[in-house]
Design a protein around this motif. Structure first.
Motif, PDB file in Angstrom:
ATOM      1  N   LYS A   1      -0.072  -9.089  -4.647  1.00 25.09           N
ATOM      2  CA  LYS A   1      -0.249  -7.799  -4.746  1.00 25.09           C
ATOM      3  C   LYS A   1       1.047  -7.466  -5.791  1.00 25.09           C
ATOM      4  O   LYS A   1       1.353  -6.252  -6.215  1.00 25.09           O
ATOM      5  N   LYS A   2       1.835  -8.254  -6.349  1.00 25.22           N
ATOM      6  CA  LYS A   2       2.927  -7.943  -7.275  1.00 25.22           C
ATOM      7  C   LYS A   2       2.444  -7.456  -8.428  1.00 25.22           C
ATOM      8  O   LYS A   2       2.952  -6.193  -8.974  1.00 25.22           O
ATOM      9  N   GLU A   3       1.299  -7.960  -9.119  1.00 26.91           N
ATOM     10  CA  GLU A   3       1.005  -7.272 -10.363  1.00 26.91           C
ATOM     11  C   GLU A   3       0.328  -5.743 -10.178  1.00 26.91           C
ATOM     12  O   GLU A   3       0.626  -4.797 -11.155  1.00 26.91           O
ATOM     13  N   GLN A   4      -0.393  -5.658  -9.071  1.00 27.93           N
ATOM     14  CA  GLN A   4      -0.910  -4.421  -8.813  1.00 27.93           C
ATOM     15  C   GLN A   4       0.265  -3.265  -8.784  1.00 27.93           C
ATOM     16  O   GLN A   4       0.131  -2.317  -9.165  1.00 27.93           O
ATOM     17  N   VAL A   5       1.219  -3.643  -7.948  1.00 24.85           N
ATOM     18  CA  VAL A   5       2.286  -2.920  -7.751  1.00 24.85           C
ATOM     19  C   VAL A   5       3.250  -2.515  -8.830  1.00 24.85           C
ATOM     20  O   VAL A   5       3.593  -1.439  -9.228  1.00 24.85           O
ATOM     21  N   ALA A   6       3.260  -3.510  -9.782  1.00 25.12           N
ATOM     22  CA  ALA A   6       4.025  -3.422 -10.916  1.00 25.12           C
ATOM     23  C   ALA A   6       3.551  -2.714 -11.909  1.00 25.12           C
ATOM     24  O   ALA A   6       4.005  -1.672 -12.611  1.00 25.12           O
TER      25      ALA A   6
ATOM     26  N   GLU B   1       0.875  -1.313  -0.038  1.00 27.51           N
ATOM     27  CA  GLU B   1      -0.168   0.068  -0.082  1.00 27.51           C
ATOM     28  C   GLU B   1       1.007   1.437   0.068  1.00 27.51           C
ATOM     29  O   GLU B   1       0.375   2.248  -0.443  1.00 27.51           O
ATOM     30  N   LEU B   2       1.971   1.178   0.877  1.00 25.88           N
ATOM     31  CA  LEU B   2       2.822   2.528   0.798  1.00 25.88           C
ATOM     32  C   LEU B   2       3.875   2.369  -0.394  1.00 25.88           C
ATOM     33  O   LEU B   2       4.028   3.789  -1.163  1.00 25.88           O
ATOM     34  N   VAL B   3       3.877   1.364  -1.328  1.00 24.50           N
ATOM     35  CA  VAL B   3       4.804   1.448  -2.270  1.00 24.50           C
ATOM     36  C   VAL B   3       3.731   2.016  -3.462  1.00 24.50           C
ATOM     37  O   VAL B   3       4.169   2.882  -4.336  1.00 24.50           O
ATOM     38  N   LEU B   4       2.487   1.966  -3.316  1.00 27.14           N
ATOM     39  CA  LEU B   4       1.515   2.514  -4.490  1.00 27.14           C
ATOM     40  C   LEU B   4       1.583   3.948  -4.178  1.00 27.14           C
ATOM     41  O   LEU B   4       1.466   4.691  -5.041  1.00 27.14           O
ATOM     42  N   ARG B   5       1.507   4.320  -2.958  1.00 24.79           N
ATOM     43  CA  ARG B   5       1.492   5.644  -2.599  1.00 24.79           C
ATOM     44  C   ARG B   5       2.854   6.469  -3.207  1.00 24.79           C
ATOM     45  O   ARG B   5       2.859   7.576  -3.657  1.00 24.79           O
ATOM     46  N   LEU B   6       3.977   5.561  -3.120  1.00 18.56           N
ATOM     47  CA  LEU B   6       5.191   6.381  -3.729  1.00 18.56           C
ATOM     48  C   LEU B   6       5.072   6.463  -5.153  1.00 18.56           C
ATOM     49  O   LEU B   6       5.515   7.150  -5.763  1.00 18.56           O
TER      50      LEU B   6
END
Length: 314
Positions: A281-286, A251-256
């Motif tokens: 959640k790998k694909e979502q972050v990618a 969730e914080l990586v998405l904020r980044l």
């Protein structure tokens, strides 16, 4: 002082979010008892560091926190239970999350947890050593990183930290400028400095983490290279960095990504290393990193955790 020990029996995926909830509730320390760590110790048959099976759950993970016994304890525990239950809204599997509470004297938890912490070889170049253990590595190719985890400790080095250090070993070049987002104990900042970075800035929103990182950086004699300050992720930071590393929840990586982390990377080919991402959640972050102008060039996995390495092109 009397302390209340709150124990949450959960699963690996939920360790980090539950730990965050406990600290936000005012926990005076956290212990992580992972059944997998016991299995690894038994397989390794390490006579110097025998773990007591009675200290570990049969399966899953026990996350234990220590809260001062006050008149508000009942309300605090109720808030913790609700916050943990709310994690399901973010598609985080928390297992059964059975909660038990018992009372402890300060002396009991202030020293007993140290039996879980031992020197751990990480990556190809480091061994992480607790400060209270007299340890000299026989491997001349490994540098020691001395750590006093302070109020945050567990049974060993977390897979997400290992993944980040392995990536730093590959991507940090001599003279690099590094940003460590969510520095915690400062271990990634220290590793970056020892890998030859010219400058490292570690940031964390938690003042306890900032103080802990500063102490560990000084212990490792890299204070001339690595600095730490309190900051909310990358807010207010200027473009400056060759490598940005973040051992954070997905969730914080998405904020980044939303905060345009790519803009902080110097061209050409600035590197972003992010871990703390569960496999689901790998694909979502990618996809979020791609939308932010970054290209995934490396993906690493350890147990249920993923580390992604992305590059900013021309």
């Amino acid at each position: 002082m009397k302390w209340s020990e709150i124990c949450i029996h959960t699963i690996e995926e939920a360790i980090d979010p539950i730990t965050n909830i406990l600290y936000e509730a005012g926990a005076g320390g956290v212990v992580i008892e992972d059944s997998l760590d016991l299995e690894k110790a038994q397989l390794a048959q390490d006579e110097d560091y025998q773990l007591d099976p009675e200290d570990f759950p049969i399966d899953g993970v026990n996350v234990k926190a220590y809260l001062p016994v006050t008149s508000f304890l009942g309300e605090t525990v109720a808030e913790i239970k609700q916050s943990i239950a709310d994690l399901r809204q973010y598609a985080i599997n928390i297992g059964e999350s059975q909660i038990t509470i018992s009372e402890r004297n300060e002396e009991e938890w202030a020293t007993a947890w140290k039996k879980y912490y031992k020197p751990v070889a990480v990556g190809e170049k480091f061994v992480i050593v607790p400060t209270w253990i007299d340890f000299k590595s026989e491997d001349r190719d490994r540098q020691s990183i001395e750590l006093d985890p302070g109020m945050a400790f567990g049974t060993g080095t977390h897979p997400t930290t290992v993944l980040c250090i392995e990536a730093l070993e590959q991507y940090v070049r001599p003279g690099a400028k590094v940003l460590d987002v969510g520095t915690g104990t400062g271990v990634l900042s220290i590793a970056s400095a020892k890998l030859g970075a010219a400058s490292v800035l570690g940031v964390d929103l938690d003042q306890v983490a900032v103080d802990s990182a500063k102490l560990n950086i000084k212990l490792n004699k890299v204070q001339d290279i690595a600095k730490v300050k309190r900051n909310d992720l990358i807010q207010g930071l200027a473009p400056h960095y060759d490598v940005i590393v973040g051992n954070l929840l997905a969730e914080l990586v998405l904020r980044l990504a939303e905060a345009d982390v790519a803009a902080l990377l110097q061209q050409p080919n600035g590197i972003l290393i992010v871990s703390g991402i569960i496999r689901a959640k790998k694909e979502q972050v990618a996809q979020a990193l791609h939308a932010a102008g970054l290209k995934i060039i490396d993906s690493r996995e350890k147990e249920d955790w993923v580390c992604l390495v992305a590059v900013r092109g021309e």
